[in-house]
Design an enzyme around this catalytic site. Structure first.
Site, PDB file in Angstrom:
ATOM      1  N   PHE A  72     -10.090 -18.546  45.656  1.00 30.16           N
ATOM      2  CA  PHE A  72      -8.750 -18.239  45.006  1.00 30.16           C
ATOM      3  C   PHE A  72      -8.789 -17.141  43.879  1.00 30.16           C
ATOM      4  O   PHE A  72      -7.832 -16.668  43.915  1.00 30.16           O
ATOM      5  CB  PHE A  72      -7.623 -19.363  44.983  1.00 30.16           C
ATOM      6  CG  PHE A  72      -7.944 -19.987  43.615  1.00 30.16           C
ATOM      7  CD1 PHE A  72      -7.237 -19.701  42.474  1.00 30.16           C
ATOM      8  CD2 PHE A  72      -9.156 -20.870  43.328  1.00 30.16           C
ATOM      9  CE1 PHE A  72      -7.455 -20.315  41.448  1.00 30.16           C
ATOM     10  CE2 PHE A  72      -9.351 -21.395  42.219  1.00 30.16           C
ATOM     11  CZ  PHE A  72      -8.694 -21.342  41.160  1.00 30.16           C
ATOM     12  N   LYS A  73      -9.984 -17.167  43.337  1.00 32.85           N
ATOM     13  CA  LYS A  73      -9.807 -16.424  42.023  1.00 32.85           C
ATOM     14  C   LYS A  73      -9.872 -14.991  42.564  1.00 32.85           C
ATOM     15  O   LYS A  73      -9.596 -14.091  41.799  1.00 32.85           O
ATOM     16  CB  LYS A  73     -11.347 -16.647  41.349  1.00 32.85           C
ATOM     17  CG  LYS A  73     -11.790 -18.194  41.233  1.00 32.85           C
ATOM     18  CD  LYS A  73     -10.825 -18.549  40.124  1.00 32.85           C
ATOM     19  CE  LYS A  73     -10.884 -19.986  39.695  1.00 32.85           C
ATOM     20  NZ  LYS A  73     -12.233 -20.408  38.935  1.00 32.85           N
ATOM     21  N   ASP A  74     -10.140 -14.569  43.868  1.00 31.01           N
ATOM     22  CA  ASP A  74     -10.008 -13.346  44.271  1.00 31.01           C
ATOM     23  C   ASP A  74      -8.603 -12.611  44.045  1.00 31.01           C
ATOM     24  O   ASP A  74      -8.539 -11.625  43.770  1.00 31.01           O
ATOM     25  CB  ASP A  74     -10.481 -13.065  45.818  1.00 31.01           C
ATOM     26  CG  ASP A  74     -12.201 -13.228  45.817  1.00 31.01           C
ATOM     27  OD1 ASP A  74     -12.664 -12.882  45.028  1.00 31.01           O
ATOM     28  OD2 ASP A  74     -12.395 -13.793  46.921  1.00 31.01           O
TER      29      ASP A  74
END
Length: 471
Positions: A112-114
């Site tokens: 999810f950091k993307d």
């Protein structure tokens, strides 16, 4: 829109100033002077927008020092089907009655950091190009932030990345994603310690204002407001997909370590998004669960920080928590500074259990919490695979357990997916007896040559390394 420090520094900054800065000069975190409010008409207009357009609408409420056409172009460049594998960007699907999974792991590094880091990379390149400057990014990762930042920044003009991570504490796949990168502007630093040591180093360097200015130090950790702001968007996207009208409430269950992901939900709720409950899902490192149950915020030592099967949450000092506490105590900067700089620094904890504001954490701000163990994760992974033919990673499993504990009739519960299961293959094999599917582009990644240096948990050693590589 102007931004202030949670610890009361008198200067007010604009977005592009804090984009490149990270911590405020007094060690506080930046927040907007006010949260823009969304009304029924705005929600109606935003419902059904493509993700890039929704991102522009949300971001433009907070960013007024980038021309509209440029900000639209940055959002359009960031959120594409080519980068995120689907035109929906964050597709939502119902797993069981009332429980939904919002897919946030379709980006380049499968986490999810993307969602925020891809935007941050484009914002950095835009603003540095506009200024004709360079930036040295210093970051700390417990797993996914590092690879997301490095993949977003590799090859970017004017940007170097110095990413610290705890030696031996990430999964083999996570290590390989980072350490196999050979780009000359990417530097991996394995710190002998735990994630909190890495985070302390980033803060210590950021608080050395002379060094920070001389070597143009910035940050991609969620202490950077721009990254947290980008995450606000997928709360709106999840809400629109889970509801048919704007008078319906939803809840979110959020795997939480550093409090950045769920803090973005707090911002969305403060803006007026109809969120009923924000469930903070923790693992055995349950400092956040302890606070929401008892009112006591107690950081752990490195020795007391457990190494778990959801390693990205192996954090006992949640940096973004200061943003929420600032709001909880009525935006009292003097009180916030006392809690985080004095009480926490002196005793390692603070206690709000007897403070009238503590009740507001639930009653006013909608927070609840839950804790999972390794056995819970294995059981949730097995159950989800057996009943729904769906494979989830260990952190998402923590979120699912929390979601089921706080599910209310008639209120959709959205679990924010954290990463694809391949990033934690060892635990998946333990749970199911088989390895998760691996995307073709990551075949054999663990066998690739590695580019990483080991350093002690010492800010001066890291500063010396930065100096050598900025010459």
């Amino acid at each position: 829109m102007r931004y202030l420090s949670t610890r009361g520094h008198p200067e007010r900054r604009r977005f592009c100033e804090i984009l490149l800065e990270g911590l405020a000069p007094d060690g506080g975190l930046y927040l907007p002077e006010r949260y823009p409010q969304v009304d029924a008409a705005m929600l109606a207009r935003w419902r059904g927008l493509p993700y890039a357009e929704l991102a522009f609408e949300v971001l433009s409420l907070y960013i007024d020092d980038i021309p509209t056409t440029d900000l639209k172009a940055i959002c359009a460049k960031t959120y594409t089907a080519e980068i995120f594998g689907t035109p929906d960007i964050v597709p939502l699907r119902e797993l069981e009655d009332g429980v939904y999974l919002e897919a946030l792991s379709n980006g380049p590094t499968l986490a999810f950091k993307d969602m925020a880091m891809q935007l941050l990379g484009n914002l950095f390149e835009y603003e540095l190009g506009r200024r004709g400057e360079e930036l040295n990014i210093l970051g700390a990762t417990s797993g996914d932030t590092g690879s997301a930042a490095e993949y977003a920044m590799r090859g970017k003009q004017g940007v170097r990345v110095f990413m610290t991570s705890p030696e031996g504490r990430m999964s083999p796949f996570q290590q390989a994603q980072m350490f196999s990168l050979q780009d000359p502007n990417i530097h991996n630093i394995a710190i002998v310690g735990v994630f909190d040591d890495c985070q302390d180093i980033v803060k210590a360097v950021s608080n050395d204002l002379d060094f920070k200015r001389k070597y143009r130090i910035g940050t991609v950790n969620s202490i950077n407001w721009a990254r947290l702001l980008a995450q606000v968007v997928y709360y709106f996207a999840g809400y629109f997909q889970a509801t048919g009208t704007n008078d319906k409430q939803v809840s979110f269950a959020v795997p939480s370590g550093n409090f950045g992901n769920v803090c973005a939900g707090h911002v969305a709720r403060s803006m007026g998004l109809p969120i009923r409950t924000l469930v903070v899902a923790t693992n055995e490192n349950d400092v956040l669960d302890e606070f929401f149950r008892t009112g006591v915020y107690r950081v752990r030592s490195a020795a007391d920080t457990h190494e778990t099967s959801s390693p990205s949450m192996d954090i006992s000092k949640a940096s973004n928590f200061e943003r929420f506490v600032f709001d909880l105590v009525g935006r009292d900067a003097v009180r916030t500074r006392s809690l985080f700089q004095e009480d926490l620094g002196r005793t390692g904890h603070f206690d709000l259990s007897a403070d009238p504001t503590f009740g507001d954490a639930t009653a006013r701000f909608g927070f609840a919490s839950s804790r999972s163990t390794h056995a819970d994760r294995l059981a949730t992974i097995r159950d989800t695979d057996k009943r729904f033919a769906t494979l989830v990673d260990t952190h998402t499993a923590d979120g699912l357990k929390a979601a089921r504990e706080h599910l209310e009739p008639g209120v959709p519960m959205i679990v924010l997916e954290t990463a694809l299961p391949i990033k934690f293959a060892e635990t998946i094999v333990e749970a199911l007896g088989r390895a998760p599917e691996r995307p073709a582009r990551f075949e054999g990644i663990e066998a690739l040559p590695r580019r990483v240096v080991q350093l002690p948990a010492d800010a001066e050693a890291v500063k010396a390394y930065i100096v050598r590589h900025c010459a």
